[in-house]
Design an enzyme around this catalytic site. Structure first.
Site, PDB file in Angstrom:
ATOM      1  CG  ASP A   1      -8.565   4.408  -0.716  1.00 53.49           C
ATOM      2  OD1 ASP A   1      -8.146   3.368  -0.726  1.00 53.49           O
ATOM      3  OD2 ASP A   1      -7.741   5.441   0.063  1.00 53.49           O
TER       4      ASP A   1
ATOM      5  CD  GLU B   1      -0.079   6.006  -3.450  1.00 52.63           C
ATOM      6  OE1 GLU B   1      -0.607   5.026  -3.705  1.00 52.63           O
ATOM      7  OE2 GLU B   1      -0.201   6.239  -2.249  1.00 52.63           O
TER       8      GLU B   1
ATOM      9  CG  ASP C   1      -2.401   0.764   1.050  1.00 52.77           C
ATOM     10  OD1 ASP C   1      -2.240   1.354   0.024  1.00 52.77           O
ATOM     11  OD2 ASP C   1      -2.981   0.691   1.874  1.00 52.77           O
TER      12      ASP C   1
END
Length: 775
Positions: free
Chosen positions: A481, A418, A415
């Site tokens: 998401d 970024e 995960d």
């Protein structure tokens, strides 16, 4: 970034040096260097006090031309750079009084020596695009002397631009301003987790902008007949790819930037997650797994999200002892249920993690310019970020992962990656602006390499959120998401299609949406979409995603589509091999398979799953679906209804159906096991033949889970005669069902049985060919 004020004027405060005239060409080996002047230099007096642009043409691979525009070349070179797989390929350079032609394979750049400066790009004699008068430009901002290099490539009438990563905006990128800068922005804005500096044109070419830092694009948005792109600095490099088809253009691009690895067969089954902020322990996990088994829903992978570690300690790679007092025993018990295990990780080390002091003391974390560890309180209090430019930090991080693999972990959800700051200093001196996007490549590579080293080739899969060019080598990626709405489901489809056009073969999404909790209706529709994606995961934010949490019908829908995907695994896994070999997406935008059909150019609510199955997810509560079928006779895979394509269709579907059509002239292999993703695909496999036209030949390949070919069959139709040939057979029984045919006139070396779907042909064991007559 816009440099002009409308079409005629330059934005105030900018100084431009633009290429307007050819001056000189120099050939060095396989590189052609051209000096381009910003004014007429024919008089010697004009050759003083002038700037020049140097444009270098070379060939990194066949059928591709690299163009590098340089103003001042003395700038200190700082990495990172994309790791390209270049080859020594022959080029040809031909010159006459008016032009120079630089050729790589079937790609050519034709450079004007006389008249206004222009470079035209051709593939096999057909013009792809061009860079014209003043298109190549160096820009200086008067105020702070920041410099940029800009290029403008022509857009033709009816030309559409696609790709640039996982973008949730309109599928066709014309009219959009795109900043290639990785951001954690969800799926509902112009921001993207996966920014890829590659775009594809429906005119049959692609452009890779070879810069890991922010690339700013104006796609028919500054000048409607141009794609303009720019980077900060003194040089700009891009590669233009040609190809016989759009698929071959993408294949050429991934030959340079890397092909996707082939995920293991088990990874194509259903993944179930604990979800994000839900409260869970071993009993919770056990109840989920047993609940799926009691309801006869096949499960391949169980995923432990963030809270397998103690809160505020992420990441420390330690199981929360209060919730999981016996992690070794728990994982062993899970493995005994024939499940693979995935755990969540990220590249951040919280201040409360027991690893923070060690990492800080050894220089494993990114630092500020003054030498302090870079920290902030977003996500985790006082967290630092692992510096993957430091080999020792990579080995330290990898060591913790190896320990988890030794415990029984099979995969990692990588995960984040970024939110990478630029006010930092890296161990190897990398440029922070370039590292912002590139960081995710180093992060995912470290994790991928651990799994490859520990588990071996063919057993490696990640579940990654962020990416840059080359990141397709480390599948699988998921869409981030998304919200629990039909609008967000459509966003996800657009994002997956766009990402696939940039060489990412394997992609997934959170079934039912990540944020909020979907109503039962939406969940059931998303399940059908999710199980007809390359990878399928039930995951959410604040609520569990077990299907019985919605309603009992959701259980039946999940079971139905999970079992359907299992039976389709012989087809899916062979398609996955093709994706890995050629660099093509499994979930394909329609224009990839039907690039000559104008109607396919804008379709973004349906896709081809592999090359032979068309999927159109239902995107509303009413169950209505509007979709387009290209020309030919298409067969609904489930109902066996045959319809004539070349038009739009409007259908209503219950929850156990959706538009799922088999392409004419195709064979789809359907397996004999509906409860597992990895099984003996060739054993008793059924080959379903769909609407083979007179004079046509089609083929199918069935592989085992190690990717070895176990059966290869071709079928050819001559009038009413069908000739079938089998090769590379391992002797396992198989059959061919001719869909839509109710009678056979003759049969040689084959047993014939009538079924509801069509006539079933069972060849004699050892028979390599047979012929039947169709009625």
């Amino acid at each position: 970034m816009k440099f002009t004020d409308g079409y005629w004027l330059i934005r105030e405060g900018l100084e431009l040096i633009s290429g307007v005239q050819f001056f000189k060409a120099i050939q060095t080996g396989n590189t052609l260097k051209v000096l381009v002047a910003p004014k007429d230099l024919s008089d010697r007096g004009f050759q003083l006090d002038t700037a020049l642009l140097t444009v270098e043409f070379s060939a990194p691979i066949e059928d591709a031309i690299r163009v590098k525009i340089i103003h001042h070349k003395g700038k200190v070179k700082r990495g990172p750079e994309f790791n390209l797989i270049e080859k020594q390929v022959p080029v040809s350079i031909e010159e006459n009084e008016d032009q120079i032609r630089f050729t790589s394979g079937k790609c050519s750049a034709v450079i004007n020596k006389t008249g206004p400066w222009e470079v035209q790009y051709f593939y096999n004699g057909k013009k792809m695009t061009a860079s014209g008068y003043k298109a190549m430009t160096h820009v200086t901002e008067s105020a702070d002397k920041t410099t940029y290099v800009r290029e403008e490539l022509n857009l033709g009438v009816g030309e559409n631009i696609y790709g640039l990563g996982e973008r949730f905006t309109s599928f066709v990128k014309n009219g959009q301003v795109v900043e290639l800068w990785n951001q954690d922005g969800g799926t509902a804005s112009q921001q993207s987790y996966k920014n890829i500096p590659f775009y594809l044109s429906n005119k049959g070419y692609g452009v890779f902008i070879n810069h890991p830092e922010n690339v700013s694009l104006e796609i028919a948005s500054e000048k409607v007949s141009k794609v303009q792109f720019s980077v900060k600095g003194e040089s700009l490099e891009y590669v233009i790819f040609g190809g016989e088809t759009l698929k071959s253009v993408i294949s050429n691009y991934t030959s340079l930037t890397g092909k996707p690895a082939l995920p293991p067969a088990w990874s194509f089954g259903l993944w179930l997650s604990t979800s994000f902020t839900t409260n869970y322990d071993e009993e919770t996990v056990k109840s989920f797994v047993e609940g799926m088994r009691e309801r006869d829903i096949p499960l391949s992978v169980f995923h432990y999200d963030c809270f397998w570690m103690e809160a505020l300690n992420w990441t420390d790679f330690e199981w929360d002892q209060k919730m999981f007092p016996d992690p070794d025993g728990m994982l062993k018990r899970m493995k005994e249920k024939n499940l693979k295990i995935c755990v969540w990780i990220n590249p951040y080390i919280a201040q409360e993690s027991k690893l923070f002091d060690e990492a800080a003391a050894n220089g494993y974390l990114i630092k500020r310019p003054n030498g302090d560890v870079w920290q902030w309180d977003r996500w985790q209090p006082g967290m630092g970020i692992v510096d993957f430019t430091n080999p020792a930090a990579c080995e330290w991080y990898a060591g913790h992962l190896r320990r988890l693999v030794d415990m029984g972990v099979d995969s990692f959800k990588t995960d984040f990656g970024e939110r990478i700051p630029v006010d930092v200093v890296y161990y190897d001196g990398s440029d922070p602006d370039k590292m912002h996007n590139y960081y995710t490549f180093l992060y995912n590579k470290v994790v991928f390499d651990v799994l490859k080293d520990k588990l071996g080739d063919g057993e490696v899969t990640l579940f990654a959120r962020s990416a840059t060019a080359g990141g397709q080598q480390f599948p699988v990626h998921w869409g981030g998401d998304c919200d629990a709405t039909y609008e967000s489901m459509a966003e996800s489809i657009r994002g997956g299609l766009s990402l696939g056009l940039t060489g990412f073969g394997f992609w997934s999404h959170d079934i039912g949406g990540f944020e909020s909790t979907a109503p039962a209706d939406l969940f059931k529709r998303w399940v059908a979409f999710g199980l007809l994606s390359s990878h399928s995961r039930l995951h959410g934010s604040k609520s569990y995603r077990v299907p019985w949490a919605y309603d009992e019908e959701a259980v039946e829908v999940t079971k139905f589509f999970t079992k359907l995907k299992a039976k389709l695994m012989p087809y899916i896994f062979n398609s996955a091999n093709e994706s890995s070999t050629l660099g093509l997406p499994m979930m394909r935008a329609m224009l990839l398979e039907f690039q000559d059909d104008l109607a396919a150019e804008t379709l973004d609510r349906q896709y081809m799953f592999g090359d032979s199955l068309l999927v159109a997810p239902v995107l509303n509560e009413e169950g209505d679906a509007s979709f387009y079928l290209p020309k030919g006779k298409w067969t609904h895979l489930l109902t066996n209804e045959i319809v004539d394509g070349g038009t739009w269709f409007h259908e209503n579907h219950d929850y156990l159906s959706l538009p799922l059509y088999a392409r004419p002239n195709s064979i789809i292999a359907i397996g004999n096991d509906e409860n597992n993703a990895d099984y003996d695909y060739a054993q008793n496999v059924e080959l379903h033949l769909f609407q083979l036209e007179d004079g046509k030949t089609t083929s199918v390949t069935v592989r085992n889970t190690k990717s070895e070919v176990e059966l290869a069959v071709t079928a050819t139709r001559f009038g009413n005669e069908l000739v079938v040939n089998a090769a590379e057979t391992t002797g396992k029984p198989w059959s061919l069902i001719v869909r839509g045919i109710s009678e056979i006139s003759k049969a040689d070396n084959v047993t014939v049985e009538a079924t509801e779907l069509g006539m079933k042909l069972i060849p004699e064991l050892g028979s390599e060919s047979f012929t039947v007559g169709l009625i």
